[in-house]
Design an enzyme around this catalytic site. Structure first.
Site, PDB file in Angstrom:
ATOM      1  N   GLY A   1     -11.355 -79.415 -88.874  1.00  0.00           N
ATOM      2  CA  GLY A   1     -12.777 -79.177 -88.672  1.00  0.00           C
ATOM      3  C   GLY A   1     -13.052 -77.706 -88.722  1.00  0.00           C
ATOM      4  N   GLY A   2     -14.290 -77.376 -88.444  1.00  0.00           N
ATOM      5  CA  GLY A   2     -14.682 -75.981 -88.482  1.00  0.00           C
ATOM      6  C   GLY A   2     -13.987 -75.167 -87.414  1.00  0.00           C
ATOM      7  CG  MET A   3     -14.613 -75.931 -83.405  1.00  0.00           C
ATOM      8  SD  MET A   3     -14.658 -76.418 -81.673  1.00  0.00           S
ATOM      9  CE  MET A   3     -13.931 -78.029 -81.744  1.00  0.00           C
ATOM     10  N   GLY A   4     -10.981 -75.626 -86.263  1.00  0.00           N
ATOM     11  CA  GLY A   4      -9.560 -75.472 -86.495  1.00  0.00           C
ATOM     12  C   GLY A   4      -8.960 -76.804 -86.870  1.00  0.00           C
TER      13      GLY A   4
ATOM     14  CB  VAL B   1      -7.228 -82.073 -84.403  1.00  0.00           C
ATOM     15  CG1 VAL B   1      -6.844 -82.789 -83.122  1.00  0.00           C
ATOM     16  CG2 VAL B   1      -8.581 -81.422 -84.275  1.00  0.00           C
TER      17      VAL B   1
ATOM     18  CE  LYS C   1     -10.764 -80.725 -81.094  1.00  0.00           C
ATOM     19  NZ  LYS C   1     -12.194 -80.737 -81.141  1.00  0.00           N
TER      20      LYS C   1
ATOM     21  CG  ASP D   1     -20.859 -80.281 -80.220  1.00  0.00           C
ATOM     22  OD1 ASP D   1     -21.878 -80.655 -80.827  1.00  0.00           O
ATOM     23  OD2 ASP D   1     -19.777 -80.047 -80.781  1.00  0.00           O
TER      24      ASP D   1
END
Lengths: 922, 191
Positions: free
Chosen positions: A96-99, A101, A118, A211
């Site tokens: 994902g955008g955050m990193g 998993v 994550k 979120d």
């Protein structure tokens, strides 16, 4: 204590430390007292060691990362088998955008447990945030609830990789689960109440999710709901540098979609528990109808954002049939709820419509005050009891429309944000606080897209672990822009414009032009006036730099014509006018450039909101135009206005501030106010040397400062700065600065009465100037002027006079031919007058000094003051004194003293000389 | 053929004379080779983490020496000590490079400042190294924690896992070792 040389103390202290370090503070005191009775010497030793230990903690001894360790972004791709905290990575689960998993397992010998790890983009966690990250993570880890997937651990690996270890949940997003299981409304509400219970528990612990969306609400095979990622949005938000930046990057990754974000999140207002109520309202809407409220009223990303902020959503009951164009879809959605479209509509109409509407209020204050209240109303509904929420009556709505501020302005478009999946177009209400206002404007303001682009580049386009140049990053951004080109032409154009702008700031004009041409061509296909206008005007700016003035002007006219005369487009108009002003500047139409900037200021003033940021840019433009036109006084006024805006913004704008202070300082210097210029230039140097990204202070700036110092009779320091400037200019190949540095060196040496060194600098400069500039260039006259000082120091007054006559002849010829030199002539006249006094010709001196006084007074006006005018009056006073005209000398000395005090300060040798003459002639 | 690291470890543990020097020399060579390889792979200007180097070196040796290779905790015990030396040497050489490389000897504050920091940092690291050796003579377990945490960048959790002891114990050792070093370095400064 006195330190022992051997390690004997350690043998004594070590076992005692084992004991005492285990004790808490009060017990330590007792323990020490007991020890002191037995062995006072050892007690002293241990006591001093405990004091030392507190000092060690305070100074963080050995806690800092070694400088040899890698920067956090120098990370490698995660691989199976890699150990993260107490877990070992097994297999990737998703990206994902955050990193990324990963599924991970803990194998501590007793039992095996799985977790989701994550691995976050390092750029997401700010520098030095590791400790805070771990601390906050620990708070979240204490949040335990059967419907919340727990955070097991958060931290940063030794290699700098930030990570989160989360309870691993196998399940389906709640909306998909409910549809697949064909749950009826009551079952859906029961499931939803479990979600509310979990969120209420977190709120009771002061943790806001921020979120909530279906992919964060999973239902396991056994039907249990699990909420994921509680509080993580906040953890990331506060770890990263700058909240707004993280908004952008989150949007880019799709981690926080505007579709579920509450209005306050989109305009960067404080997020509270009621923010989660909104997202839960959206989730309930989706569960009940199978439709997303925002997609009922918005199609494009820009509309989505506008809708989230402004548009009332249709009630759930209205979209089951009317919302879908396609009857089959409606039937399918209803059948997944075990009913028919018309029955579903009736079931929703009334209380459920009202409950959902209350959760989805734009104003947080009008929503359910707590998740518990939201849950209570749903339970009332299920139990057929009256609910607390009230439906909006027509009168209520009408009143609200009137109350809603009359100046609410929709500001259109812009930003990389659009492309990054977020998008906007937002209503800004005048009553909102400045921070919010500037946030909204920042999204909209063209120049600021650059910041956003930087964030984007560093987080997404930057190759991991490798050194890179900005140019390489931009090339990556270009490729990404190509891939992004789908149905979102507006976003594509915006990204091209941003990248093009960046190339321009790097002086890569050809690349900039290529991109801006493409942006302009693509913009023709869109209807958005602001995009069309800005594409035209941005291209005009690039063309002007290449000297294509006619096409540039045509594009400016085209761009301005695109924009309707509405307040909505104020900022776009301002942006276009800035380009227009730059185009005029490149045509050397300085007056027109000034007028266009002033027009932009008037247009901006007509906006219902103030933005210091935009005002800052315009004042800086204006100041530069004035300075270029030699209108230093007006330039200084504009610079001062600009610096006030900069301070009001309180932003760390090193680059902008450095430029502002340098140019302001030089405008003051040009006015003949070195005393005022000095602190401002010093500030510019401090700013640019404190910026870690600057390799060194610009040689030009160093030279400017050296020049000012020399004028302030600080020639030793001035010389040092000139040397540094010259060295820097050599490396950078900046010939202009090299020439000027040699002049400053010569004049400083003359000031210090070192004629040989001064002559050496002049001898170095002379052949270069002869090669590179025209015969009557002021540079040649400057060499003559300095040579006159060299000759005088060597006792050759005739030679000195010959040099100065030659210099004056050159400048007179230059001015007569329409060239430069007007400002330089008075300096030469004063110099010749000084020499005439030395040579015993006070009459000649008086004539030259008067000419100089008249010329300078004409230039700066009757109220002005300057170093030059003070010097001219000082020379005049000395000449009159030498003639024996005491009265005239006295009044000239008075003017000289006043002028020089203001321009150079009371302690300057010239000021002191003037004051002495004043006292003597009294 | 050179003796394997595994056999050297065995030799050290049965107190064979000069085995320690041989083991450290072999490890030093291996770690430096791996570090250079990683730096070469990442390109100019990159830095790498000691943990990565240790990890890679361990994998290399395991592949080379096969099953006879010592377990990870034992490997780390020796390798972390060697890594300390490698890092101190690196700091010194970097300082030397900045000072002597002299194509551009300029008056730029930045450069002078940077070289000065490097010089002080190299000296400080070397002093810590000497003090750690002294600590290692009486309390090898304390010195090892400093090597693993400060020089190699492992966390308390990782050290506890690697050594099979409680995290609390690691922390206590770290506190004591820091106290010894701070005290000793302070005393050295007074001398």
């Amino acid at each position: 204590m006195v330190a022992e040389l051997g390690d004997g103390w350690w043998a004594v202290a070590s076992p005692l430390l084992d004991e005492v370090l285990e004790l808490a503070e009060p017990e330590r005191t007792r323990w020490l007292a007991a020890l002191r009775e037995r062995d006072p010497g050892t007690a002293d030793l241990v006591e001093s060691l405990l004091a030392e230990q507190r000092a060690i903690d305070a100074e963080g001894f050995l806690e800092s990362r070694l400088p040899l360790l890698p920067a956090p972004q120098a990370l490698e791709e995660p691989i199976a088998g890699q150990v993260v905290g107490a877990y070992t990575l097994v297999a990737p689960l998703g990206q994902g955008g955050m990193g990324v998993v990963w599924l991970a397992s803990r194998n501590d010998g007793r039992f095996e447990r799985h977790a989701a790890v994550k691995l976050l983009h390092a750029a997401r966690v700010g520098r030095g945030a590791e400790e805070r990250f771990k601390r906050e993570g620990a708070v979240l880890a204490r949040l335990t609830h059967p419907h919340i997937a727990g955070l097991v651990d958060a931290g940063v690996t030794a290699g700098g990789q930030p990570y989160l270890i989360l309870e691993h949940v196998r399940g389906e997003p709640i909306d998909r689960f409910a549809d697949a299981s064909q749950l009826d409304l009551a079952a859906r509400l029961a499931l939803f109440l479990d979600v509310l219970a979990a969120v209420a528990h977190a709120h009771a612990n002061l943790i806001v999710h921020r979120d909530i969306k279906p992919s964060n609400v999973l239902v396991r095979e056994d039907g249990e709901v699990k909420l994921l990622d509680f509080g993580i949005a906040k953890l990331l938000d506060e770890s990263s540098e700058g909240g707004a930046a993280s908004h952008l990057t989150r949007d880019w990754g799709g981690a926080m979609t505007p579709a579920y974000a509450a209005p306050e999140q989109l305009v960067d207002q404080p997020v509270t528990t009621v923010t989660d109520v909104y997202a839960l309202g959206v989730l309930l809407y989706v569960l009940l109808t199978g439709r997303h409220p925002i997609h009922e009223v918005a199609a494009t990303p820009a509309e989505v954002l506008r809708a989230a902020l402004e548009v009332e959503f249709p009630p759930p009951s209205a979209v089951v049939i009317a919302g879908g164009s396609d009857a089959a879809t409606a039937v399918d959605a209803a059948s997944r709820r075990g009913t028919t479209p018309s029955k579903l509509t009736r079931a929703l109409r009334g209380d459920l419509d009202t409950i959902v509407a209350k959760a989805l209020k734009k104003d947080p204050g009008e929503r359910y005050g707590s998740v518990a209240a939201f849950a209570d109303d749903l339970r009332h509904y299920l139990a057929n009891e009256p609910i607390t929420a009230r439906a909006d009556t027509f009168a209520y709505r009408a009143a609200k429309l009137v109350r809603r501020n009359p100046v609410a302005v929709a500001l259109a478009t812009l930003a990389v944000l659009t492309t990054l999946g977020g998008a906007l177009g937002t209503a800004v209400q005048a009553r909102r606080v400045r921070v919010q206002r500037d946030f909204a404007l920042r999204q909209l303001w063209r120049a600021e897209a650059i910041n956003d682009l930087d964030v984007f580049l560093l987080s997404d386009a930057a190759p991991s672990g490798k050194p890179f140049t900005v140019s390489e990053l931009l090339a990556d951004a270009e490729r990404i822009a190509e891939r992004q080109h789908g149905d979102d032409t507006v976003g594509h154009v915006e990204l091209l414009l941003s990248i093009g702008d960046q190339y321009l700031t790097l002086d890569e004009d050809a690349k900039a032009r290529r991109l801006l041409e493409r942006a302009h061509a693509s913009a023709r296909a869109v209807h958005e006036p602001s995009t069309r206008a800005r594409a035209a005007c941005a291209l005009a700016g690039a063309l002007a730099r290449a000297g294509e003035h006619d096409r540039a002007e045509a594009l400016i006219a085209e761009g301005l014509a695109e924009l309707p005369e509405e307040v909505t487009f104020v900022l776009d108009r301002v942006s276009c006018l800035r380009n227009a002003s730059a185009v005029a500047e490149h045509r050397n139409a300085v007056q027109q450039a000034i007028e266009r900037t002033q027009t932009a200021q008037r247009v901006l003033a007509s906006a219902p909101l103030r933005s210091e940021l935009v005002e800052l840019r315009l004042y800086m433009d204006l100041a530069e135009h004035f300075r270029g036109a030699g209108r230093h006084r007006e330039a200084c006024v504009a610079f001062e206005q600009a610096s006030r805006r900069l301070e009001a913004l309180g932003r760390d704008e090193t680059q902008t501030a450095g430029t502002l202070y340098n140019n302001w300082g030089m405008a003051l210097f040009g006015l003949g106010h070195p005393l005022e210029a000095e602190p401002i230039l010093r500030r510019a140097i401090e700013l640019s040397s404190s910026d870690a990204n600057e390799e060194s202070v610009s040689p030009m700036l160093l030279l400017n400062y050296g020049w000012v110092l020399r004028d302030l009779a600080r020639a030793h320091e001035g010389l040092r700065y000139a040397e540094r400037a010259k060295a820097g200019a050599r490396r950078a190949g900046d010939r202009v600065v090299i020439h000027q540095a040699l002049i400053v060196k010569a004049t400083s040496h003359n000031e210090l009465n070192q004629p040989d060194q001064a002559e050496a600098a002049l001898a170095e400069l002379e052949p270069i100037l002869a090669r590179e500039v025209s015969e009557n260039h002021p540079g040649h006259a400057a060499i003559r002027l300095e040579r006159s000082y060299v000759a005088e120091a060597r006792g050759n007054l005739e030679e000195a006079r010959t040099q100065i006559d030659a210099a004056l002849a050159m400048m007179d010829a230059s001015v007569a031919a329409g060239g430069a030199g007007t400002e330089f002539i008075p300096t030469l006249l004063v110099r010749r007058a000084d020499l005439a006094i030395e040579r015993g010709r006070p009459g000649d001196a008086v004539a030259d000094a008067r000419r100089a006084v008249d010329a300078i007074t004409a230039a700066i006006g009757p109220d002005g003051f300057s170093r030059g005018l003070g010097s001219a009056y000082l020379t005049l006073a000395r000449a009159l004194d030498a003639q024996g005209d005491r009265d005239a000398a006295h009044s000239a000395a008075r003017v000289a003293t006043t002028q020089l005090e203001k321009a150079l300060g009371g302690d300057h040798p010239k000021t002191r000389a003037a004051r002495k003459l004043l006292d003597r002639s009294a | 053929m050179l003796p394997s690291v595994a056999s050297l470890v065995t030799a050290v543990e049965s107190h064979e004379p000069r085995a320690v020097e041989a083991l450290f020399a072999a490890l030093y060579k291996d770690l430096r080779r791996v570090a250079n390889r990683e730096l070469g792979r990442l390109g100019q200007g990159a830095t790498i983490s000691p943990t990565t180097v240790l990890h890679e070196a361990y994998l290399d040796m395991a592949a080379r020496d096969g099953v006879a290779f010592p377990d990870r905790p034992r490997f780390l015990r020796y390798a972390s000590r060697v890594m300390r030396g490698l890092i101190i040497d690196h700091a010194r050489s970097r300082h030397a490079l900045k000072r002597g490389g002299g194509i551009e000897i300029t008056a730029l504050d930045n450069d002078l400042h940077g070289a000065e920091i490097d010089s002080r940092e190299a000296e400080r690291l070397a002093a810590i190294g000497v003090a750690l050796d002294r600590l290692g003579e009486s309390d090898p377990a304390l010195a090892e924690v400093v090597d693993l945490k400060f020089f190699c960048g492992f966390s308390f959790v990782e050290i506890a896992e690697a050594q099979g002891i409680a995290e609390r114990t690691v922390q206590r050792r770290w506190e004591k070792a820091r106290l010894f070093l701070h005290h000793t370095l302070g005393a050295a400064a007074l001398e």
